[in-house]
Design a protein around this motif. Structure first.
Motif, PDB file in Angstrom:
ATOM      1  N   ASN B 116       0.848  -1.191   0.000  1.00 41.93           N
ATOM      2  CA  ASN B 116       0.000   0.000   0.000  1.00 41.93           C
ATOM      3  C   ASN B 116       0.885   1.244   0.000  1.00 41.93           C
ATOM      4  O   ASN B 116       1.682   1.448   0.931  1.00 41.93           O
ATOM      5  N   ASP B 117       0.777   2.057  -1.062  1.00 44.47           N
ATOM      6  CA  ASP B 117       1.625   3.254  -1.128  1.00 44.47           C
ATOM      7  C   ASP B 117       0.854   4.526  -0.801  1.00 44.47           C
ATOM      8  O   ASP B 117       1.317   5.627  -1.115  1.00 44.47           O
ATOM      9  N   HIS B 118      -0.288   4.368  -0.175  1.00 40.71           N
ATOM     10  CA  HIS B 118      -0.979   5.529   0.393  1.00 40.71           C
ATOM     11  C   HIS B 118      -0.761   5.568   1.900  1.00 40.71           C
ATOM     12  O   HIS B 118      -0.517   6.620   2.479  1.00 40.71           O
ATOM     13  N   ARG B 119      -0.830   4.374   2.483  1.00 35.21           N
ATOM     14  CA  ARG B 119      -0.572   4.296   3.931  1.00 35.21           C
ATOM     15  C   ARG B 119       0.815   3.695   4.195  1.00 35.21           C
ATOM     16  O   ARG B 119       1.225   3.569   5.338  1.00 35.21           O
ATOM     17  N   ASN B 120       1.517   3.320   3.142  1.00 32.95           N
ATOM     18  CA  ASN B 120       2.943   2.971   3.210  1.00 32.95           C
ATOM     19  C   ASN B 120       3.259   1.759   4.084  1.00 32.95           C
ATOM     20  O   ASN B 120       3.904   1.866   5.128  1.00 32.95           O
ATOM     21  N   PHE B 121       2.799   0.614   3.638  1.00 35.77           N
ATOM     22  CA  PHE B 121       3.150  -0.637   4.318  1.00 35.77           C
ATOM     23  C   PHE B 121       3.082  -1.794   3.322  1.00 35.77           C
ATOM     24  O   PHE B 121       2.575  -1.637   2.200  1.00 35.77           O
ATOM     25  N   CYS B 122       3.583  -2.938   3.752  1.00 36.67           N
ATOM     26  CA  CYS B 122       3.405  -4.167   2.982  1.00 36.67           C
ATOM     27  C   CYS B 122       3.195  -5.334   3.943  1.00 36.67           C
ATOM     28  O   CYS B 122       3.538  -5.243   5.124  1.00 36.67           O
ATOM     29  N   ILE B 123       2.606  -6.411   3.423  1.00 37.14           N
ATOM     30  CA  ILE B 123       2.482  -7.661   4.176  1.00 37.14           C
ATOM     31  C   ILE B 123       2.978  -8.774   3.250  1.00 37.14           C
ATOM     32  O   ILE B 123       2.534  -8.879   2.097  1.00 37.14           O
ATOM     33  N   VAL B 124       3.934  -9.577   3.759  1.00 35.15           N
ATOM     34  CA  VAL B 124       4.562 -10.584   2.896  1.00 35.15           C
ATOM     35  C   VAL B 124       4.704 -11.921   3.616  1.00 35.15           C
ATOM     36  O   VAL B 124       4.671 -11.993   4.842  1.00 35.15           O
ATOM     37  N   GLU B 125       4.907 -12.950   2.794  1.00 32.71           N
ATOM     38  CA  GLU B 125       5.215 -14.282   3.312  1.00 32.71           C
ATOM     39  C   GLU B 125       6.742 -14.465   3.343  1.00 32.71           C
ATOM     40  O   GLU B 125       7.486 -13.683   2.743  1.00 32.71           O
ATOM     41  N   PRO B 126       7.203 -15.551   3.995  1.00 29.56           N
ATOM     42  CA  PRO B 126       8.654 -15.707   4.197  1.00 29.56           C
ATOM     43  C   PRO B 126       9.459 -15.926   2.924  1.00 29.56           C
ATOM     44  O   PRO B 126      10.638 -15.555   2.868  1.00 29.56           O
ATOM     45  N   GLY B 127       8.848 -16.516   1.886  1.00 35.26           N
ATOM     46  CA  GLY B 127       9.617 -16.836   0.681  1.00 35.26           C
ATOM     47  C   GLY B 127       9.774 -15.669  -0.268  1.00 35.26           C
ATOM     48  O   GLY B 127      10.429 -15.797  -1.306  1.00 35.26           O
ATOM     49  N   VAL B 128       9.198 -14.529   0.057  1.00 36.48           N
ATOM     50  CA  VAL B 128       9.352 -13.329  -0.786  1.00 36.48           C
ATOM     51  C   VAL B 128      10.754 -12.760  -0.564  1.00 36.48           C
ATOM     52  O   VAL B 128      11.164 -12.555   0.577  1.00 36.48           O
ATOM     53  N   SER B 129      11.483 -12.520  -1.640  1.00 33.43           N
ATOM     54  CA  SER B 129      12.826 -11.937  -1.499  1.00 33.43           C
ATOM     55  C   SER B 129      12.756 -10.422  -1.701  1.00 33.43           C
ATOM     56  O   SER B 129      11.745  -9.888  -2.179  1.00 33.43           O
ATOM     57  N   TYR B 130      13.846  -9.739  -1.361  1.00 29.81           N
ATOM     58  CA  TYR B 130      13.904  -8.288  -1.613  1.00 29.81           C
ATOM     59  C   TYR B 130      13.780  -8.000  -3.110  1.00 29.81           C
ATOM     60  O   TYR B 130      13.141  -7.029  -3.507  1.00 29.81           O
ATOM     61  N   PHE B 131      14.399  -8.853  -3.930  1.00 25.84           N
ATOM     62  CA  PHE B 131      14.253  -8.668  -5.374  1.00 25.84           C
ATOM     63  C   PHE B 131      12.779  -8.788  -5.788  1.00 25.84           C
ATOM     64  O   PHE B 131      12.286  -7.997  -6.591  1.00 25.84           O
ATOM     65  N   ASP B 132      12.084  -9.793  -5.227  1.00 27.22           N
ATOM     66  CA  ASP B 132      10.668  -9.985  -5.570  1.00 27.22           C
ATOM     67  C   ASP B 132       9.849  -8.742  -5.205  1.00 27.22           C
ATOM     68  O   ASP B 132       9.018  -8.283  -5.985  1.00 27.22           O
ATOM     69  N   LEU B 133      10.076  -8.248  -3.997  1.00 25.95           N
ATOM     70  CA  LEU B 133       9.286  -7.108  -3.531  1.00 25.95           C
ATOM     71  C   LEU B 133       9.601  -5.858  -4.358  1.00 25.95           C
ATOM     72  O   LEU B 133       8.698  -5.102  -4.748  1.00 25.95           O
ATOM     73  N   TYR B 134      10.878  -5.677  -4.666  1.00 30.03           N
ATOM     74  CA  TYR B 134      11.284  -4.527  -5.486  1.00 30.03           C
ATOM     75  C   TYR B 134      10.620  -4.601  -6.862  1.00 30.03           C
ATOM     76  O   TYR B 134      10.066  -3.614  -7.361  1.00 30.03           O
ATOM     77  N   ASN B 135      10.675  -5.789  -7.470  1.00 29.62           N
ATOM     78  CA  ASN B 135      10.060  -5.954  -8.803  1.00 29.62           C
ATOM     79  C   ASN B 135       8.561  -5.689  -8.755  1.00 29.62           C
ATOM     80  O   ASN B 135       7.989  -5.088  -9.670  1.00 29.62           O
ATOM     81  N   HIS B 136       7.932  -6.147  -7.686  1.00 26.64           N
ATOM     82  CA  HIS B 136       6.491  -5.925  -7.533  1.00 26.64           C
ATOM     83  C   HIS B 136       6.193  -4.419  -7.436  1.00 26.64           C
ATOM     84  O   HIS B 136       5.272  -3.911  -8.101  1.00 26.64           O
TER      85      HIS B 136
END
Lengths: 209, 548
Positions: B116-136
């Motif tokens: 969420n880039d209005h309230r500025n947070f994320c919720i993720v599972e353990p297998g998500v990598s920094y690369f994955d989150l950045y790409n998303h």
């Protein structure tokens, strides 16, 4: 792991070491026993600042395999390979220092890929280069024939990895310990030859998507 | 294959068979070749009798499957060790604390639940990598900047659970500190959610940390009270502008004034991560070989255990026209504001004799600006994942003999020049007396400022795959350094399993009541002692007497 494998011992220290001109030619490949029974490799990775690694890459290019160079930061090459693996379980090879192999091996497991050839090439105090190789027997024989004919080991590795017959299966794996002359090389840091390819495993293409 | 202590072959086989039935045979690994990949590739005890080697691994795909794994493990008293992406190299990799422990590999749980880039947070599972989150974030055009560690292939969740740290703005650098709400599978197989995540229909999982009542989240980091399957994180908006500017000072003792000024700026919220360096420091040369170049004269100074004296380094710096220290100040925000802050910094540091200022780089809209994303000097400063940290230990002019890996020595030091220079004295003396050649220790070592309110005195202890004697001495050196540091009130914030008992032992106030309290909780929450025995130095009753 090793207990399940056959071990071959070979001593080639006394082999003829006359240089073969034109290594990389089809004629040379024929001498080494190049085979159509092999896995298709997508790329060869190398480090241009390491002489033998650069020699391997040059031979790989002569054999028609695209090469990827790791200069200092491995990020661009790592991203490219992992992106490739996301789409297809592509087989790649390399003659690099240990860190690139480690990073790619750790990433490969997520895509159902394994190191199916692993070699360490280390300059010994005797001035010779020791080679500890583990992989399909046919490829080991290709390497062995190459060094017997006196070619530089990096060229022999390129031929073994790219042209050598590659029959997979643990019963096909063997180990070879051998030495060659350093041919003037003073690079004391070891290099590692490797192939990362698919071996039956669950972390396969798409499985982690 | 090593069985876990106190587990029969029959029980092990039965547990594995049940894992296969519930999770699928293709996701249960017991072959040597597969299990070998869960060893710590940077282990100082590689191939030694006491190297902790897992007995197998299982890769569940959902929280429900994690519950099933935990229940089966309870039935057969099979110890488990959860990993996220398993990339914690330098601090243990994916290896457990005890041989025979069964790995729970969570990389298949790789869903990004919400960004969420209005309230500025994320919720993720353990297998998500920094690369994955950045790409998303990039793919969906989210106006967010991540805070990432070195390197970027790890998991935000896993990194936070080992108290990992990053490179941007104050509190965001503390990855556990910036998490908000979690979902955990407890050792009995029950699912628990914390904070506002515990409130059905609440929209504020990743925004309010505490909700109501006891705050228990700390029990799940560097500890063994459950398997975390989801976490929320506070995130920061992508900045309008990024400016990196450097302050250089010529003398060793200038570190005091430099640190005072930097603290003053950072604690007012004027700068992000301050990055200290010395052009003569071996680690700086390995991290940025294109900028900090060694000479044979410098290599000789650095080559002796503990490095050379302050006077010799000062003379070298003068001769070569180098500063002794520099600090890179990272500014984020509106261009006008950060330019004013940089002017303010020059006024603040202007009183240091010989100080020099240099604007390094300045980018508008840095996360959507190709020139910035590809050209920024430190990608981590903009939260762009990368793998460049692996240049440490690689062959370079500063490291002619490459290493086969490293473990980090990382004690917490007070955030002042005097304290850091005191640490220089202590560690260089120890390096000389113990003849430590496996680690670059010297008076040029710089404060690492990832943790917002304290420093880490960081150096790598290098590992060899071909020289066991080197490793054995390095282990002994590491243990001695833990003891010496603790004598001065300094101890690690994070360490590899080999050293976790020793580090936990340094938190020793009142006869180690902190550890004893955790052990009491452990026995109550995990009576079968199946959850990551030994992690954080916390052993269940079952293994406490014979802990390695």
């Amino acid at each position: 792991m090793a207990t399940r494998r056959q071990f071959l011992q070979a001593s080639l220290a006394t082999a003829s070491l006359a240089t073969i001109a034109g290594a990389g030619d089809p004629a040379f490949a024929a001498k080494l026993g190049a085979s159509n029974d092999r896995l298709k490799l997508e790329a060869a990775l190398f480090e241009p600042r390491r002489a033998h690694s650069a020699g391997f890459a040059a031979a790989a290019r002569r054999l028609g395999l695209p090469t990827l160079d790791i200069v200092h930061d491995i990020t661009p090459v790592w991203l490219r390979v992992v992106q490739l693996w996301r789409n297809t379980p592509a087989a790649i090879a390399g003659l690099t220092s240990r860190t690139p192999l480690l990073l790619l091996e750790q990433s490969a497991r997520d895509y159902g890929l394994r190191v199916v050839w692993r070699g360490e090439h280390r300059l010994a105090e005797s001035g010779m280069i020791t080679h500890s190789l583990e992989g399909p027997k046919g490829m080991l024989r290709t390497f062995e024939r190459g060094v017997v004919h006196g070619a530089d080991y990096d060229i022999c590795i390129a031929h073994a990895l790219i042209s050598g017959p590659m029959v997979f299966g643990r019963d096909q794996d063997a180990r070879l310990e051998t030495v060659t002359t350093a041919n003037g090389s003073t690079d004391a840091a070891p290099l590692y030859s490797w192939i990362i390819a698919r071996r039956n495993h669950a972390f396969e293409r798409g499985a982690t998507a | 294959m090593k069985l876990p202590p106190d587990v029969s072959q029959a029980d092990f086989d039965a547990a594995v068979e049940e894992f296969r039935k519930v999770i699928g045979a293709e996701w249960v690994f017991t072959g040597d070749e597969d299990v070998a990949l869960y060893r710590d590739a940077y282990s100082l005890v590689w191939d030694e009798e006491d190297e902790p080697i897992p007995s197998g691994a299982v890769a569940p795909a959902s929280t429900e499957e994690v519950q099933a794994v935990v229940r089966i493990a309870n039935r057969y008293r099979l110890p488990l060790f959860p990993i996220s992406t398993g990339k914690n190299l330098g601090y243990g990799g994916s290896a457990p604390n005890m041989s025979g422990t069964f790995i729970v590999d969570l990389k298949r749980m790789n869903r990004i639940i919400e960004v969420n880039d209005h309230r500025n947070f994320c919720i993720v599972e353990p297998g998500v990598s920094y690369f994955d989150l950045y790409n998303h974030i990039q793919k969906h055009g989210k106006r967010l900047m991540m805070d990432i560690p070195d390197p970027g292939w790890g998991s935000p969740l896993g990194n936070a659970l080992d108290h990992g740290v990053g490179y941007t703005w104050m509190n965001y650098r503390d990855h556990f500190g910036s998490h908000c709400g979690m979902e955990v599978v407890l050792p009995n197989g029950e699912i628990m959610r914390t904070g506002m995540a515990a409130v059905p229909r609440a929209e504020t999982w990743a925004e309010n940390k505490y909700g109501f009542g006891a705050y228990v989240n700390g029990l799940f980091a560097q500890a063994n009270f459950g398997i975390v399957t989801r976490m929320g994180f506070w995130m920061q908006p992508a900045p309008d502008h990024f400016l990196a500017a450097m302050v250089k000072v010529p003398r060793y003792r200038d570190l005091v004034a430099l640190i005072d000024g930097v603290n003053f700026m950072e604690d007012q919220g004027l700068i992000g991560h301050p990055r200290y360096a010395s052009p003569m420091d071996p680690l700086c040369m390995q991290i940025e070989p294109e900028i900090y170049r060694p000479t044979s004269e410098l290599m000789e100074l650095n080559g002796q255990p503990g490095g050379a004296s302050v006077e010799k380094y000062e003379a070298y710096a003068r001769k070569h026209g180098l500063e002794f220290w520099n600090v890179l100040l990272n500014f984020y925000g509106p261009k006008e504001t950060i330019q004013a802050s940089w002017v303010y910094a020059q006024k603040l540091f202007g009183g240091i004799p010989g100080v020099q200022f240099e604007e390094i780089e300045s980018y508008p809209d840095p996360l959507r600006n190709q020139k910035a994303t590809s050209g920024v000097r430190h990608k981590v400063a903009l939260g762009i994942p990368n793998m460049s940290i692996f240049s440490i230990g690689a062959r370079s002019a500063a490291m002619p003999e490459p290493s086969d890996g490293h473990v980090w020595f990382s004690p917490i030091i007070a955030r002042s020049g005097e304290s850091f220079m005191r640490a220089h004295e202590v560690f260089t003396k120890a390096a000389r007396e113990l003849n430590i050649t496996s680690a670059p220790i010297g008076v040029t070592n710089v404060p690492q400022t990832w943790q917002y309110r304290t420093y880490v005195y960081l150096f790598p202890v290098f590992v060899s795959r071909s020289d066991k004697e080197h490793n054995r001495k390095a282990v002994q050196d590491f243990r001695n350094l833990i003891r010496i540091a603790a004598d001065h009130g300094w101890t690690e914030y994070r360490t590899a399993p080999t050293f976790q008992n020793a580090v936990a032992g340094t938190y020793s106030f009142n006869n180690n009541v902190l550890l004893r309290f955790q052990e009491q909780l452990k026995d109550a929450v995990d009576p079968a002692g199946i959850m990551a025995p030994g992690r954080g130095g916390i052993w269940p009753r079952r293994y406490r007497k014979d802990k390695p």
